[in-house]
Every structure is written in C-alpha cells, then in structure tokens.
Design an enzyme around this catalytic site. Sequence first.
Site, mmCIF file in Angstrom:
data_model
loop_
_atom_site.group_PDB
_atom_site.id
_atom_site.type_symbol
_atom_site.label_atom_id
_atom_site.label_comp_id
_atom_site.label_asym_id
_atom_site.label_seq_id
_atom_site.Cartn_x
_atom_site.Cartn_y
_atom_site.Cartn_z
ATOM 1 N N GLY A 66 0.756 -1.137 -0.111
ATOM 2 C CA GLY A 66 0.011 0.018 -0.174
ATOM 3 C C GLY A 66 0.741 1.085 -0.079
ATOM 4 O O GLY A 66 2.001 1.085 -0.079
ATOM 5 N N THR A 87 -6.419 -3.192 -2.290
ATOM 6 C CA THR A 87 -6.522 -1.851 -2.411
ATOM 7 C C THR A 87 -5.219 -1.241 -3.079
ATOM 8 O O THR A 87 -4.913 0.133 -3.055
ATOM 9 C CB THR A 87 -6.909 -0.884 -1.217
ATOM 10 O OG1 THR A 87 -5.829 -1.083 -0.399
ATOM 11 C CG2 THR A 87 -8.300 -1.377 -0.815
ATOM 12 N N SER A 123 -5.097 -2.848 5.761
ATOM 13 C CA SER A 123 -6.482 -2.483 5.967
ATOM 14 C C SER A 123 -6.701 -1.599 4.865
ATOM 15 O O SER A 123 -6.023 -0.552 4.308
ATOM 16 C CB SER A 123 -6.644 -1.762 7.430
ATOM 17 O OG SER A 123 -7.828 -1.018 7.325
ATOM 18 N N ARG A 177 4.167 -15.408 18.765
ATOM 19 C CA ARG A 177 5.021 -16.750 18.484
ATOM 20 C C ARG A 177 6.273 -16.351 18.302
ATOM 21 O O ARG A 177 7.190 -17.138 18.978
ATOM 22 C CB ARG A 177 4.371 -17.368 17.231
ATOM 23 C CG ARG A 177 3.556 -18.616 17.273
ATOM 24 C CD ARG A 177 3.549 -19.273 16.006
ATOM 25 N NE ARG A 177 3.771 -18.914 14.909
ATOM 26 C CZ ARG A 177 3.131 -18.268 13.731
ATOM 27 N NH1 ARG A 177 1.552 -18.365 14.132
ATOM 28 N NH2 ARG A 177 3.063 -17.708 12.676
ATOM 29 N N ALA A 190 -0.777 -0.001 13.121
ATOM 30 C CA ALA A 190 -0.983 1.438 12.318
ATOM 31 C C ALA A 190 -2.527 1.618 12.837
ATOM 32 O O ALA A 190 -3.355 1.231 11.896
ATOM 33 C CB ALA A 190 -0.777 1.235 10.706
ATOM 34 N N TYR A 235 -14.447 1.409 9.405
ATOM 35 C CA TYR A 235 -13.306 1.585 9.535
ATOM 36 C C TYR A 235 -12.724 1.972 10.908
ATOM 37 O O TYR A 235 -11.782 1.555 11.517
ATOM 38 C CB TYR A 235 -12.952 2.646 8.645
ATOM 39 C CG TYR A 235 -11.161 3.177 8.506
ATOM 40 C CD1 TYR A 235 -10.248 2.294 8.108
ATOM 41 C CD2 TYR A 235 -11.006 4.582 8.847
ATOM 42 C CE1 TYR A 235 -9.147 2.902 8.014
ATOM 43 C CE2 TYR A 235 -9.511 4.796 9.025
ATOM 44 C CZ TYR A 235 -8.464 4.006 8.356
ATOM 45 O OH TYR A 235 -7.517 4.341 8.581
ATOM 46 N N ARG A 264 -9.179 10.157 -1.416
ATOM 47 C CA ARG A 264 -8.497 10.966 -0.696
ATOM 48 C C ARG A 264 -8.307 12.270 -0.960
ATOM 49 O O ARG A 264 -8.307 12.768 -2.218
ATOM 50 C CB ARG A 264 -7.303 10.447 0.048
ATOM 51 C CG ARG A 264 -7.717 9.330 0.891
ATOM 52 C CD ARG A 264 -6.905 8.857 1.587
ATOM 53 N NE ARG A 264 -5.835 7.538 1.018
ATOM 54 C CZ ARG A 264 -5.298 6.674 1.507
ATOM 55 N NH1 ARG A 264 -5.177 6.576 2.996
ATOM 56 N NH2 ARG A 264 -4.488 5.801 1.138
HETATM 57 P P1 NAD Z 1 -3.528 1.717 1.372
HETATM 58 O O1 NAD Z 1 -4.880 1.094 0.793
HETATM 59 O O2 NAD Z 1 -2.674 2.309 0.224
HETATM 60 O O3 NAD Z 1 -2.676 0.533 1.818
HETATM 61 C C1 NAD Z 1 -3.269 -0.664 2.704
HETATM 62 C C2 NAD Z 1 -2.663 -1.941 2.106
HETATM 63 O O4 NAD Z 1 -3.270 -2.885 2.866
HETATM 64 C C3 NAD Z 1 -3.111 -2.322 0.901
HETATM 65 O O5 NAD Z 1 -1.900 -2.544 0.016
HETATM 66 C C4 NAD Z 1 -4.321 -3.369 0.529
HETATM 67 O O6 NAD Z 1 -4.053 -4.176 -0.374
HETATM 68 C C5 NAD Z 1 -3.496 -4.028 2.006
HETATM 69 N N1 NAD Z 1 -4.671 -4.916 2.562
HETATM 70 C C6 NAD Z 1 -6.012 -4.797 2.986
HETATM 71 N N2 NAD Z 1 -6.615 -5.660 3.404
HETATM 72 C C7 NAD Z 1 -5.909 -6.776 3.488
HETATM 73 C C8 NAD Z 1 -5.816 -8.025 3.908
HETATM 74 N N3 NAD Z 1 -7.052 -8.534 4.333
HETATM 75 N N4 NAD Z 1 -4.826 -8.753 3.730
HETATM 76 C C9 NAD Z 1 -3.807 -8.317 3.408
HETATM 77 N N5 NAD Z 1 -3.535 -7.071 2.868
HETATM 78 C C10 NAD Z 1 -4.560 -6.203 2.886
HETATM 79 O O7 NAD Z 1 -3.598 2.897 2.688
HETATM 80 P P2 NAD Z 1 -2.552 3.260 3.434
HETATM 81 O O8 NAD Z 1 -2.824 4.778 3.310
HETATM 82 O O9 NAD Z 1 -1.155 2.961 2.911
HETATM 83 O O10 NAD Z 1 -2.505 2.901 4.955
HETATM 84 C C11 NAD Z 1 -1.895 1.868 5.593
HETATM 85 C C12 NAD Z 1 -2.354 1.848 6.778
HETATM 86 O O11 NAD Z 1 -2.146 3.005 7.727
HETATM 87 C C13 NAD Z 1 -3.592 1.352 7.220
HETATM 88 O O12 NAD Z 1 -3.816 0.769 8.162
HETATM 89 C C14 NAD Z 1 -4.488 2.690 7.562
HETATM 90 O O13 NAD Z 1 -5.400 2.738 8.378
HETATM 91 C C15 NAD Z 1 -3.254 3.482 8.257
HETATM 92 N N6 NAD Z 1 -3.638 4.940 8.133
HETATM 93 C C16 NAD Z 1 -3.235 5.608 6.937
HETATM 94 C C17 NAD Z 1 -3.510 6.856 7.094
HETATM 95 C C18 NAD Z 1 -3.197 7.723 5.654
HETATM 96 O O14 NAD Z 1 -3.578 9.011 5.726
HETATM 97 N N7 NAD Z 1 -2.749 7.257 4.662
HETATM 98 C C19 NAD Z 1 -4.092 7.588 8.070
HETATM 99 C C20 NAD Z 1 -4.196 6.944 9.324
HETATM 100 C C21 NAD Z 1 -4.070 5.555 9.307
#
Ligand code: NAD
Length: 308
Positions: free
Chosen positions: A7, A32, A72, A103, A111, A142, A183
């Site tokens: 991600g 995603t 996520s 483990r 995160a 979420y 976003r």
């Molecule tokens: P993103 O959607 O770009 O990346 C999330 C990644 O998780 C994706 O590659 C997706 O394929 C993977 N994923 C989703 N469900 C999955 C599953 N069941 N098994 C394996 N992989 C799975 O989002 P991001 O912006 O990179 O966010 C990453 C993390 O940081 C998330 O947990 C998000 O909640 C947290 N976060 C991000 C922000 C932000 O502004 N970007 C803010 C607060 C928190």
Amino acid sequence: MVTGGAGFVGAHLCELLLEEDIEVIAVDNLATSSADSLDHLRRYAGFRFVRHDVTQPMPPSCEADVVFHLASAASPRDYLALPLETLRAGSHGTENALELARRARARFVLASTSEVYGDPLEHPQQEGYWGNVNPIGPRSVYDEAKRYAEALTSAYRREFGVDTAIARIFNTYGPGMRAHDGRMIPAFLDQALKNEPITVTGTGEQTRSICYVEDTARGLLALARADHPGPVNIGNPEELTVRQVAERIKHLTGSRSPIEYIDAVVDDPQRRCPDISLARDVLGWEPKVDSEDGLRRTAAWFRRAPSH
Ligand code: NAD
C-alpha cells in the site's frame, strides 16, 4: 514484516527499512493496491513479497522480529466499498498479525488512525482523548475496526506480554497515492492538473493536518525502536482548512481550476490536529517536511505518474 506492505504508506515504510539494511517481508493481498508499487523494492536483496490475506492465519514461513500491521483499506472510497473486508482486516487480520508477533516474540506496531477520535470534541487531539465516534454510521466500518484493533492489541499486551505499540496516524500524503482513491490531496491534485473544478466538500472550513509520507514512515520506525506502548500520535501539527489545501494546490500547480463546494460527507470530522508532544518526548520524532514542500514534491510526482 510489513502487512499492507504494497500500500501507499507500507511501500514507503518498506523502502525506509531496506535503506537501513533491514530485511523486509511485505505481506499483502493487493485488495487496494497493485504489485507494481513494489517494483522499485525488488532490487534490494533483503526484500521479499508474500501475497496473503491477513484475515487468514499467517503462513508458517513468515518469521519476523518486528511486525508492522498496516493491512487495511484506508481511503474512504475503499472502505465504503469493502465494509466487511475492512472490519475483518481490523479484527481477524489484527489477531493473526498479533499471533505471529506472540509466536516470534516480535515487537508489534499497529497502524491505527486519528479516526479513532471521530469528530473530536477536544482540540488538538491528545492520546488521552477517547473520541466521539458514530458506531453505526457508514464510516464506522473503518473507525470501529481500528478501535477494536487497538483494544485487541492492548489485550495481547496485558494477557500475553506481547511487546506491542499503537501509532495513531493522521492524514498522510505523498508520492505513490492513487489519483482516484478518494482522499483529499490526490483528488485535488488530479483535478488541478486537469484544470477541472477542485471539489471541496461542505464549507471547506473544516480543518485537517497533513503529514508527508516520509515523516510518517520515520515515525513508525522510531516507535518500533522505542519501548513505549503508545498510543502515540504520528502527524503534522500544522492545521489547515480544506479550502486552504485546495488553494495551495491550485497555486503550486498553476492550475486554472475553479474551486467548487459540494455536499458535506456524513460524519466528516470538523477539526483535526494532533498534539505530538508525546512523540517528541518519547520518540524524539517530529515531522521535517512542511506542507508547502511536501505538496510540491507530491505534485511533481503526480505530473509524472502514468495517469497524467
Ligand atoms: P492503502 O490502501 O494504500 O494500503 C493498505 C494496504 O493493505 C493495501 O496494499 C491493501 O491491499 C492491504 N490490505 C487490505 N486488506 C488486506 C488483507 N486482508 N490482507 C492483506 N493485505 C490487505 O492505505 P495506506 O494509506 O497505505 O494505509 C496503510 C495503513 O495506515 C492502514 O492501516 C491505514 O488505516 C493506516 N492509516 C493511514 C493513513 C493515511 O493517511 N494514509 C492515516 C491513518 C491511518
């Protein structure tokens, strides 16, 4: 190990770790994201990608001494389209990642998100604030998944002594975001670069704090290296209105786009700004890239990105 490693934030975190000569296993089901986001990481000998859904038990071949759990859906467009998957990633997915950390006796970094504060009644948001979240609205898939993930992480620490930490990440932006992930910053940049109307929801007076992705990745690594359990806010304390962000993007791209106001989003937080005193004190971390510079770097990347 970085779950969600393909991600937006995950790929930057993997790169930061690899640059520090740390071996990385990125685990992702590409729900995603796309494997293309990892192309530039494959040149590192210490990098491995495992395609896996974290809601299923982790493959036994996956060992780690630190588990960063990022898997996520994170953009509103994605989690509204994947409501049950998002709840499961926060619940079953977090439990599987915690089990692996238990483990392997690994440090575990969750995160989490500023969304656990909901539409906050306290400002700026400190970690001690419990939040104001609608538990049944559309965004709850979420917000409540992350709140549950925090509760589960805390229970694993108390019950099993797992070395856990919780990062509450505030809005993060930068190169590598998808133009259409819904976003604010990629949407405004995409519109500005196409000279299409920049669509601001509600009055535009709602505030956001925006943190450049390299700073967020550094904050997560600092938390992994510390022994603090968190939660720790990771974000940029500069507070901007959404209208100001739109105007800045219009200015720095030299766009002819008009700024248009559209309907407000359900349960959209009105104010968002982290208090980062704890991160400064216990991690020695604060953001280094100001919004002007970060937005310019992101705009430069969007100009070169294939969709433009
Ligand atoms: P993103 O959607 O770009 O990346 C999330 C990644 O998780 C994706 O590659 C997706 O394929 C993977 N994923 C989703 N469900 C999955 C599953 N069941 N098994 C394996 N992989 C799975 O989002 P991001 O912006 O990179 O966010 C990453 C993390 O940081 C998330 O947990 C998000 O909640 C947290 N976060 C991000 C922000 C932000 O502004 N970007 C803010 C607060 C928190």
